[in-house]
Design a protein around this motif. Structure first.
Motif, PDB file in Angstrom:
ATOM      1  N   TYR A 228       0.835  -1.198   0.000  1.00 45.26           N
ATOM      2  CA  TYR A 228       0.000   0.000   0.000  1.00 45.26           C
ATOM      3  C   TYR A 228       0.873   1.252   0.000  1.00 45.26           C
ATOM      4  O   TYR A 228       1.687   1.438   0.903  1.00 45.26           O
ATOM      5  CB  TYR A 228      -0.926   0.015   1.217  1.00 45.26           C
ATOM      6  CG  TYR A 228      -1.925  -1.113   1.186  1.00 45.26           C
ATOM      7  CD1 TYR A 228      -3.157  -0.953   0.566  1.00 45.26           C
ATOM      8  CD2 TYR A 228      -1.621  -2.343   1.756  1.00 45.26           C
ATOM      9  CE1 TYR A 228      -4.063  -2.002   0.509  1.00 45.26           C
ATOM     10  CE2 TYR A 228      -2.522  -3.391   1.704  1.00 45.26           C
ATOM     11  CZ  TYR A 228      -3.738  -3.217   1.078  1.00 45.26           C
ATOM     12  OH  TYR A 228      -4.631  -4.256   1.024  1.00 45.26           O
ATOM     13  N   ARG A 229       0.687   2.086  -1.016  1.00 47.02           N
ATOM     14  CA  ARG A 229       1.433   3.334  -1.153  1.00 47.02           C
ATOM     15  C   ARG A 229       0.564   4.477  -0.655  1.00 47.02           C
ATOM     16  O   ARG A 229      -0.549   4.672  -1.138  1.00 47.02           O
ATOM     17  CB  ARG A 229       1.812   3.540  -2.625  1.00 47.02           C
ATOM     18  CG  ARG A 229       2.558   4.842  -2.938  1.00 47.02           C
ATOM     19  CD  ARG A 229       3.930   4.859  -2.298  1.00 47.02           C
ATOM     20  NE  ARG A 229       4.774   5.913  -2.861  1.00 47.02           N
ATOM     21  CZ  ARG A 229       4.701   7.195  -2.543  1.00 47.02           C
ATOM     22  NH1 ARG A 229       3.807   7.610  -1.669  1.00 47.02           N
ATOM     23  NH2 ARG A 229       5.528   8.068  -3.095  1.00 47.02           N
ATOM     24  N   LEU A 230       1.043   5.226   0.350  1.00 42.19           N
ATOM     25  CA  LEU A 230       0.247   6.289   0.950  1.00 42.19           C
ATOM     26  C   LEU A 230      -0.015   7.407  -0.056  1.00 42.19           C
ATOM     27  O   LEU A 230       0.910   7.994  -0.613  1.00 42.19           O
ATOM     28  CB  LEU A 230       0.943   6.834   2.192  1.00 42.19           C
ATOM     29  CG  LEU A 230       1.184   5.816   3.316  1.00 42.19           C
ATOM     30  CD1 LEU A 230       1.779   6.503   4.535  1.00 42.19           C
ATOM     31  CD2 LEU A 230      -0.102   5.087   3.690  1.00 42.19           C
ATOM     32  N   HIS A 231      -1.276   7.681  -0.268  1.00 43.41           N
ATOM     33  CA  HIS A 231      -1.726   8.669  -1.253  1.00 43.41           C
ATOM     34  C   HIS A 231      -1.230  10.081  -0.946  1.00 43.41           C
ATOM     35  O   HIS A 231      -1.247  10.530   0.199  1.00 43.41           O
ATOM     36  CB  HIS A 231      -3.260   8.674  -1.279  1.00 43.41           C
ATOM     37  CG  HIS A 231      -3.848   9.900  -1.886  1.00 43.41           C
ATOM     38  ND1 HIS A 231      -3.865  10.124  -3.249  1.00 43.41           N
ATOM     39  CD2 HIS A 231      -4.433  10.994  -1.312  1.00 43.41           C
ATOM     40  CE1 HIS A 231      -4.442  11.293  -3.487  1.00 43.41           C
ATOM     41  NE2 HIS A 231      -4.802  11.835  -2.334  1.00 43.41           N
TER      42      HIS A 231
ATOM     43  N   TYR B 128       3.185   0.285 -10.367  1.00 44.50           N
ATOM     44  CA  TYR B 128       4.013  -0.786  -9.825  1.00 44.50           C
ATOM     45  C   TYR B 128       3.183  -1.829  -9.077  1.00 44.50           C
ATOM     46  O   TYR B 128       3.726  -2.637  -8.330  1.00 44.50           O
ATOM     47  CB  TYR B 128       5.073  -0.198  -8.886  1.00 44.50           C
ATOM     48  CG  TYR B 128       5.908   0.877  -9.538  1.00 44.50           C
ATOM     49  CD1 TYR B 128       6.829   0.570 -10.536  1.00 44.50           C
ATOM     50  CD2 TYR B 128       5.760   2.210  -9.182  1.00 44.50           C
ATOM     51  CE1 TYR B 128       7.576   1.550 -11.155  1.00 44.50           C
ATOM     52  CE2 TYR B 128       6.514   3.208  -9.792  1.00 44.50           C
ATOM     53  CZ  TYR B 128       7.419   2.869 -10.783  1.00 44.50           C
ATOM     54  OH  TYR B 128       8.159   3.853 -11.393  1.00 44.50           O
ATOM     55  N   GLY B 129       1.871  -1.789  -9.252  1.00 43.22           N
ATOM     56  CA  GLY B 129       1.011  -2.773  -8.618  1.00 43.22           C
ATOM     57  C   GLY B 129       0.724  -2.499  -7.159  1.00 43.22           C
ATOM     58  O   GLY B 129       0.145  -3.339  -6.452  1.00 43.22           O
ATOM     59  N   ARG B 130       1.100  -1.327  -6.670  1.00 43.67           N
ATOM     60  CA  ARG B 130       0.830  -0.966  -5.282  1.00 43.67           C
ATOM     61  C   ARG B 130      -0.552  -0.323  -5.184  1.00 43.67           C
ATOM     62  O   ARG B 130      -0.951   0.438  -6.071  1.00 43.67           O
ATOM     63  CB  ARG B 130       1.895  -0.003  -4.761  1.00 43.67           C
ATOM     64  CG  ARG B 130       3.303  -0.556  -4.819  1.00 43.67           C
ATOM     65  CD  ARG B 130       4.346   0.468  -4.417  1.00 43.67           C
ATOM     66  NE  ARG B 130       4.349   1.631  -5.296  1.00 43.67           N
ATOM     67  CZ  ARG B 130       5.283   2.578  -5.273  1.00 43.67           C
ATOM     68  NH1 ARG B 130       6.274   2.497  -4.406  1.00 43.67           N
ATOM     69  NH2 ARG B 130       5.223   3.603  -6.108  1.00 43.67           N
ATOM     70  N   THR B 131      -1.265  -0.599  -4.111  1.00 46.43           N
ATOM     71  CA  THR B 131      -2.572   0.012  -3.894  1.00 46.43           C
ATOM     72  C   THR B 131      -2.390   1.386  -3.267  1.00 46.43           C
ATOM     73  O   THR B 131      -1.743   1.513  -2.219  1.00 46.43           O
ATOM     74  CB  THR B 131      -3.437  -0.867  -2.975  1.00 46.43           C
ATOM     75  OG1 THR B 131      -3.658  -2.130  -3.621  1.00 46.43           O
ATOM     76  CG2 THR B 131      -4.771  -0.211  -2.693  1.00 46.43           C
TER      77      THR B 131
END
Length: 216
Positions: free
Chosen positions: A35-38, A87-90
């Motif tokens: 999970y990538r922080l928005h 990169y497939g991160r949410t």
């Protein structure tokens, strides 16, 4: 490794609590999903920032990781789902007790508002800057995207075919190191052992390699 509990929320329905870990100052991993922080961009793990004297430096990348760990470890964290990046991160906004973790990282001066993608945290960054908090203890600070771009160019000059990402095989599995990784210079690639070079992170991920975890 210290673990915390995180509740992922999709469509208003909370999933079961599961262990999570901090990867770096703006990324968390849970159940094999990253999970990538928005809307924020934190200093890279190996990045250093200047002190006010203009001569010495401090490990702002490590400090950002510690700051995020301080917000989530031992806490119940709620994350939404804003789709995936390249990169497939949410992409997610994560909260603890209703408080926006992304916002707290920027407000504490341990992350930039990622203006290229969002203006959600611009005011918080401006306030941290004005108050000389975190990375803003001096105006002579390099944004993480500029830091990455500079090291990427240097890595391309030295890497075979201009592909600077190192795909290493270790006891921890298939790990790739970008030019801004703290272990980049120490990592040697032996193609005879199945190790390889990649031209971008998406290529490395598709081949089965993963980024290293810098948090605890």
């Amino acid at each position: 490794m210290l673990l915390c509990l995180i509740t992922i929320v999709f469509g208003g329905h909370a999933w079961a609590k599961s262990p999570t870990r901090v990867i770096d100052g703006d990324t968390i991993a849970l159940n094999g999903i990253v999970y990538r922080l928005h809307g924020i961009d934190a200093p890279e793990a190996g990045q250093k920032c200047r002190k006010p004297d203009g001569k010495s430096s401090w490990d702002c990348g490590k400090a950002a990781i510690s700051a995020l760990e301080g917000l989530v470890l031992g806490q119940t964290v709620d994350c939404d789902d804003r789709g995936q990046d390249g990169y497939g991160r949410t992409i997610a906004v994560c909260k603890v007790a209703g408080k926006d973790i992304n916002a707290m990282m920027v407000a504490s001066g341990y992350a930039w508002a990622f203006r290229k993608y969002s203006n959600d945290y611009v005011d918080l960054e401006d306030r941290a800057h004005q108050n000389n908090i975190g990375v803003w203890i001096t105006d002579k600070v390099t944004a993480p995207w500029d830091y990455r771009a500079e090291l990427w160019k240097l890595g391309q000059q030295e890497a075979p075919d201009g592909c600077p990402i190192k795909g290493n095989i270790s006891e921890n599995g298939l790990i790739y190191h970008t030019p801004w990784s703290p272990w980049y210079k120490k990592t040697k690639i032996d193609v005879k052992q199945g190790e390889r070079w990649f031209c971008d992170e998406a290529q490395a991920l598709k081949a089965g390699w993963r980024a290293p975890y810098w948090g605890r």
